[in-house]
Enzyme design. Structure first.
Site, PDB file in Angstrom:
ATOM      1  N   ARG A 287       0.845  -1.203   0.000  1.00 44.05           N
ATOM      2  CA  ARG A 287       0.000   0.000   0.000  1.00 44.05           C
ATOM      3  C   ARG A 287       0.876   1.247   0.000  1.00 44.05           C
ATOM      4  O   ARG A 287       1.879   1.316   0.710  1.00 44.05           O
ATOM      5  CB  ARG A 287      -0.891  -0.020   1.246  1.00 44.05           C
ATOM      6  CG  ARG A 287      -1.984   1.027   1.258  1.00 44.05           C
ATOM      7  CD  ARG A 287      -2.872   0.775   2.465  1.00 44.05           C
ATOM      8  NE  ARG A 287      -3.927   1.765   2.564  1.00 44.05           N
ATOM      9  CZ  ARG A 287      -4.363   2.300   3.691  1.00 44.05           C
ATOM     10  NH1 ARG A 287      -3.813   1.943   4.833  1.00 44.05           N
ATOM     11  NH2 ARG A 287      -5.324   3.183   3.702  1.00 44.05           N
TER      12      ARG A 287
ATOM     13  N   SER B   3       6.852  -4.332   7.941  1.00 42.15           N
ATOM     14  CA  SER B   3       6.273  -5.086   9.067  1.00 42.15           C
ATOM     15  C   SER B   3       6.993  -6.399   9.341  1.00 42.15           C
ATOM     16  O   SER B   3       6.378  -7.470   9.414  1.00 42.15           O
ATOM     17  CB  SER B   3       4.795  -5.340   8.792  1.00 42.15           C
ATOM     18  OG  SER B   3       4.143  -4.133   8.511  1.00 42.15           O
TER      19      SER B   3
ATOM     20  N   ASP C  82       4.792  -2.013  11.443  1.00 45.77           N
ATOM     21  CA  ASP C  82       3.356  -1.711  11.366  1.00 45.77           C
ATOM     22  C   ASP C  82       2.744  -1.466  12.735  1.00 45.77           C
ATOM     23  O   ASP C  82       1.794  -0.685  12.879  1.00 45.77           O
ATOM     24  CB  ASP C  82       2.608  -2.828  10.636  1.00 45.77           C
ATOM     25  CG  ASP C  82       2.805  -4.191  11.252  1.00 45.77           C
ATOM     26  OD1 ASP C  82       2.074  -5.117  10.885  1.00 45.77           O
ATOM     27  OD2 ASP C  82       3.698  -4.338  12.102  1.00 45.77           O
TER      28      ASP C  82
END
Length: 995
Positions: free
Chosen positions: A606, A670, A724
């Site tokens: 993203r 992450s 994250d």
């Protein structure tokens, strides 16, 4: 030369014969040399002899030794000084030995004749002893025949067609322990001259955590052979004394009764005594229910009350006791005063049970299961004459003189009660013939006993293997009995015989540490649990349910690991890596600017553009795009992965017309990274299916910069790389400045929090705070959580990409929850507890049940409908009860996840409270992740458990609406703000200095 009087003269004569003309001094010198050489010889011989005599003394365990040494040889006989020197040195070296030296007059020839005579005498006697003991030596063919005879006896006993030598008595024990047993149980054990009363405490939620208290009472011979009423009144008196001793006379305890005699059972709490063995002869007991006899005796005393839940044989108790330690234990063996075995038989093969079920069809007390433990009572093998070929005259004599002639013939060949008597009969026979017998008789008799037990055991394990249609069987045999435990060779011979006669079975023998009493308590515990639950789901899932005490214990383990991870010297071995993020502040509301955020952490990548502005109030505008990350890139090279990220970023900037701008970028990455500054992150290890090569150990920011530079069509200023979890905390921190914890509960799980800098040994400085990425998914990788992991967790781990790693994550995260449920359902179906035992290929396929299915099944209104739909797609036709059971399984698995996350989060909250030195903590936890968001019950369960575990903390849970990508932008925005404040401070400092 060394003669006392003529030595010098002899020396001169010898030297003259050699053509020499020695002086007087020469003769004296030569005589001295001769003395030294011979003296050395006698000293060395003395030393060697001393070693031999010492060995003899040690062999015989004597403090002092009296012995005679026979000596021969020309040096010893003719040398004038040699014997005296030798004797003197030996006595000096061994002052505790009285040694007599005797000179051999006739030399060694007479000795050879004597040796030959003795050898002939011994050989003759050995032949006679061998002939006497020959019937005890069983050939492989004979042992195979015994095995076949035992197998035939097992099969005959299972059929309900008249009497059988091997009784094959149903025990009504359907399940071995699974570790969920808990509570206090009384175990009563009668099986020989002693009666044992035992209190057993199984600790809730922790397998193999047992406390035992017991007392042993001797049963007098006149009671053993008196009336049944006298015997059971004595037992009731012993129980009364034990309850007094434990201070529990008023407690109403469930009790298990180990009754080690052949009983015909019609239920688990009913046992009709078939016949007494082991010297018992109490009248009015055979043919009666021993549980009822004990209940009546207790009632006559009218002092206490017991709930006798189960009556079991000692062999069954031994199997249950060992099965508590080893789940593969499905066989029990007693090799002591008596001899017996039990095993888990397929229920369909037990005709008497099958016929009973047909007569009582629909009876809810008959469990729907696939196996039952059978007490073979194999001691009766041979009562029908099937072992006459191997029975010796000595065995016949022992049987004739026993209290039950013609009965228990196999037991009389194998058990400790009779082996000594067989040996005595053989010794009497050998003594009458004037033969030597010491040692060999005992060995022959005990070896035969062990081999016969091994042949019987081979028949049992082969039957289990064939029942299950296996080419190879791994099974554990729980063993008890003095003969097996104390005889130096019995266990080894038994095991070797079993191995040879059952080559397709890998048999482990596990000695029972606490005997059959604990097994009776375990059977009582299992029976109580099954009786109280229509469904036996808890058989598998009780270990997934935790008391608050257990959860707080997990919290304390987690807190200790937090401290270990923060320490410079201990971090390397810590499972919680406590990675410094170099994020020193949460947003304070003054941030502004235009930022790019990249978010890589799963199958999707993203990119966001985040604009933070201050017009009337602080506002955030976001534009985002989602790009796929194909499997071939995830599992390819690091270069391909970061080229893909750079390509996606270029496409995003082109689409939003910002290719000409060099915007600050925050990178949400992450995966566990080691950071030394905000814009640098060295990947420690991949997780979540990522396996791109050449990245672990590298700076991901540098790899991305290299990929961007290689493209050359835009520029980016990567200001920060964040996890994250940190991004989630920063996102929520923008909305609530009390937010100082971030949690992800989705595909994976992790947490971060604001730690005092003075506690972070890995970073210089003591002032202020810094966000620490705990990487708590690895909690338990050091075995710290082994006591709460289940067989399903271990199976999940074995089939994962990273066995032994991220064990906490595998217990709680969405990536594994659906698979956990599937594995549980498969086992329950195999046990016949679900779907009528039917298993489809779809149910056996890994990944067919996903976490989204678990969430759907747990919806309050339509959950059962969803359960049916999902199970139908797996090729199953579930009943209403099946759907309820599956929903219950899902609830227990997801509830465990929420409870474990609550326990670890409680550890972080306690840490924050302690760091701040406050009596009550008020804080906010930022939280994100599909499991937390999408599961209908998860959030409520988590919040409730946290508040129960840390009642002195007021916790607000704030859901991250924009995910961790916005958080990366916030980290970058905060970094900008702090940099600007630092620059302004330097300028002000310069102005002051110039004044």
């Amino acid at each position: 030369m060394e003669e006392y009087k003529n030595g010098l003269k002899n020396t001169r004569d010898i030297l003259v014969e050699l053509g020499l003309n020695p002086s007087q001094d020469d003769c004296i010198a030569v005589q001295h040399v001769s003395t030294i050489v011979s003296f050395r010889s006698s000293n060395l011989v003395a030393a060697g002899l001393a070693a031999i005599l010492t060995r003899i003394k040690q062999n015989r365990h004597l403090r002092a030794l009296r012995i005679t040494v026979g000596v021969d040889g020309t040096v010893y006989k003719t040398h004038p000084q040699y014997p005296k020197r030798l004797h003197k040195v030996v006595r000096r070296l061994l002052p505790e030995c009285q040694v007599r030296f005797v000179l051999s007059d006739s030399g060694s020839s007479k000795g050879a004749a004597l040796v030959t005579a003795v050898a002939q005498r011994l050989a003759s006697r050995k032949r006679q002893v061998d002939e006497t003991l020959a019937p005890f030596k069983l050939s492989q063919e004979q042992l195979q025949l015994v095995k076949a005879t035992m197998r035939a006896g097992l099969e005959a006993g299972l059929k309900n067609k008249g009497p059988s030598a091997v009784k094959m008595l149903p025990s009504y024990v359907y399940h071995t322990p699974d570790g969920t047993e808990h509570g206090k149980y009384l175990a009563l054990d009668l099986g020989g001259t002693n009666f044992r009363a035992m209190l057993v405490k199984f600790k809730k939620g922790l397998q193999n955590n047992t406390r035992l208290y017991h007392k042993i009472y001797t049963v007098p011979l006149e009671i053993m052979q008196g009336t049944g009423e006298e015997l059971f009144d004595h037992l009731a008196q012993y129980v009364s004394d034990f309850l007094d001793y434990m201070g529990m006379k008023k407690a109403h305890l469930p009790a298990g009764f180990t009754f080690s005699f052949p009983c015909e059972q019609t239920a688990i709490d009913t046992g009709i005594l078939v016949s007494w063995t082991k010297g018992f002869k109490a009248t009015d007991c055979e043919g009666h229910d021993v549980v009822n006899l004990l209940r009546e005796a207790i009632k006559r005393r009218n002092e206490y009350d017991l709930d006798i839940v189960a009556v079991v044989n000692d062999t069954v108790g031994t199997m249950m006791s060992c099965a508590y330690e080893d789940p593969q234990c499905e066989v029990g063996l007693i090799a002591g005063t008596g001899s017996n075995a039990c095993y888990m038989e397929e229920l369909k093969n037990i005709e008497k049970i099958r016929q009973k079920k047909q007569k009582t069809e629909g009876d809810e007390e008959t469990p729907e299961t696939s196996r039952m433990c059978i007490n073979t009572e194999w001691g009766g093998l041979g009562d029908d004459g099937s072992l006459d070929d191997i029975i010796t005259p000595f065995d016949a004599e022992v049987d004739h003189n026993s209290v039950n002639p013609g009965k228990q013939r196999f037991e009389k060949l194998t058990s400790g009660m009779y082996l000594g008597e067989i040996v005595r009969e053989v010794l009497l026979d050998l003594t009458r013939g004037g033969l030597l017998f010491r040692g060999r008789v005992c060995g022959a008799v005990s070896r035969r006993a062990a081999e016969l037990c091994g042949a019987g055991m081979a028949a049992v394990v082969d039957k289990i293997r064939e029942n299950r249609g296996l080419d190879h069987l791994n099974v554990t045999v729980g063993v008890d009995g003095a003969l097996y435990k104390l005889h130096p060779h019995f266990s080894g011979i038994l095991q070797e015989t079993t191995r040879v006669l059952a080559p397709q079975c890998n048999v482990t023998f596990l000695p029972s540490e606490e005997g059959s009493g604990k097994g009776a308590a375990l059977i009582t515990a299992v029976a109580s649990r099954l009786a109280n639950s229509k469904h036996t789901i808890d058989k598998y899932l009780y270990s997934m349910r935790f008391s608050d005490e257990t959860l707080l214990d997990i919290t304390q383990r987690f807190r200790k690991e937090l401290v270990t991870g923060l320490g410079r010297d201990s971090n390397a071995t810590a499972t919680l890596k406590m990675l410094p993020t170099f994020v020193r502040s949460i947003p304070d509301g003054s941030e502004k600017g235009d930022f790019i955020a990249l978010d890589l952490g799963g199958s999707n990548f993203r990119i966001l553009r985040v604009k933070v502005s201050h017009e009337k109030k602080q506002t955030v505008q976001m534009e985002s795009e989602i790009y796929d990350t194909p499997e071939d890139i995830i599992h390819g090279t690091g270069t391909r992965l970061f080229d893909h990220v750079a390509e996606c970023l270029g496409n995003f900037m082109e689409k939003h017309n910002i290719k000409d701008k060099k915007l600050p970028v925050g990178f949400t990455f992450s995966f566990p990274c080691q950071q030394t500054k905000l814009d640098e992150g060295f990947l420690i290890t991949w997780t979540k299916r990522f396996k791109a090569s050449g990245v672990e150990g590298m700076d991901v920011v540098q790899l991305l910069n290299k990929a961007i530079k290689k493209r050359g069509d835009y520029e980016a200023d990567i200001m920060a790389v964040v996890n994250d979890t940190v991004g989630t905390m920063m996102t929520c921190g923008f909305d609530d400045q009390r937010c100082e914890v971030g949690i992800i509960i989705g595909t994976g799980t992790n947490a971060c929090y604001m730690e005092e800098l003075r506690h972070i040994d890995l970073v210089e400085g003591d002032e202020g705070r810094m966000c620490v990425n705990t990487e708590w998914g690895a909690f338990g990788d050091d075995g710290r959580l082994e006591d709460i992991r289940t067989e399903f967790d271990r199976e999940i781990d074995r089939g994962s990409l990273n066995p032994g790693c991220q064990l906490f994550e595998k217990m709680v995260s969405g990536m594994y929850m659906g698979e956990l449920v599937r594995l549980i359902l498969v086992k329950m179906a195999r046990e016949g507890l679900l779907f009528e035992g039917r298993i489809t290929p779809e149910l056996l396929t890994k990944g067919k049940i996903e976490t989204k299915h678990v969430s759907a099944i747990e919806k309050s209104k339509e959950g059962l409908i969803k359960a049916r739909e999902i199970l139908n797609k797996l090729g199953l036709e579930p009943s209403a009860d099946d759907c309820i059971a599956v929903q219950h399984v899902c609830a227990i698995v997801s509830f465990r996840s929420a409870n474990l996350v609550a326990a670890t989060l409680a550890g972080i909250l306690m840490r924050l409270k302690e760091n701040k030195g406050v009596s009550r903590l008020r804080t906010t936890v930022g939280i994100d992740g599909s499991l937390y968001k999408m599961h209908p019950q998860y959030a409520r369960r988590l919040h409730k458990t946290v508040r129960r575990l840390v009642p002195d903390c007021d916790v607000r849970f704030l859901l991250s609406e924009s995910g961790s990508g916005k958080g990366a932008a916030m980290v970058t925005a905060v970094a900008y703000r702090l940099a600007e404040q630092s620059d302004a401070g330097h300028r002000r400092g310069g102005e002051i200095n110039s004044l």
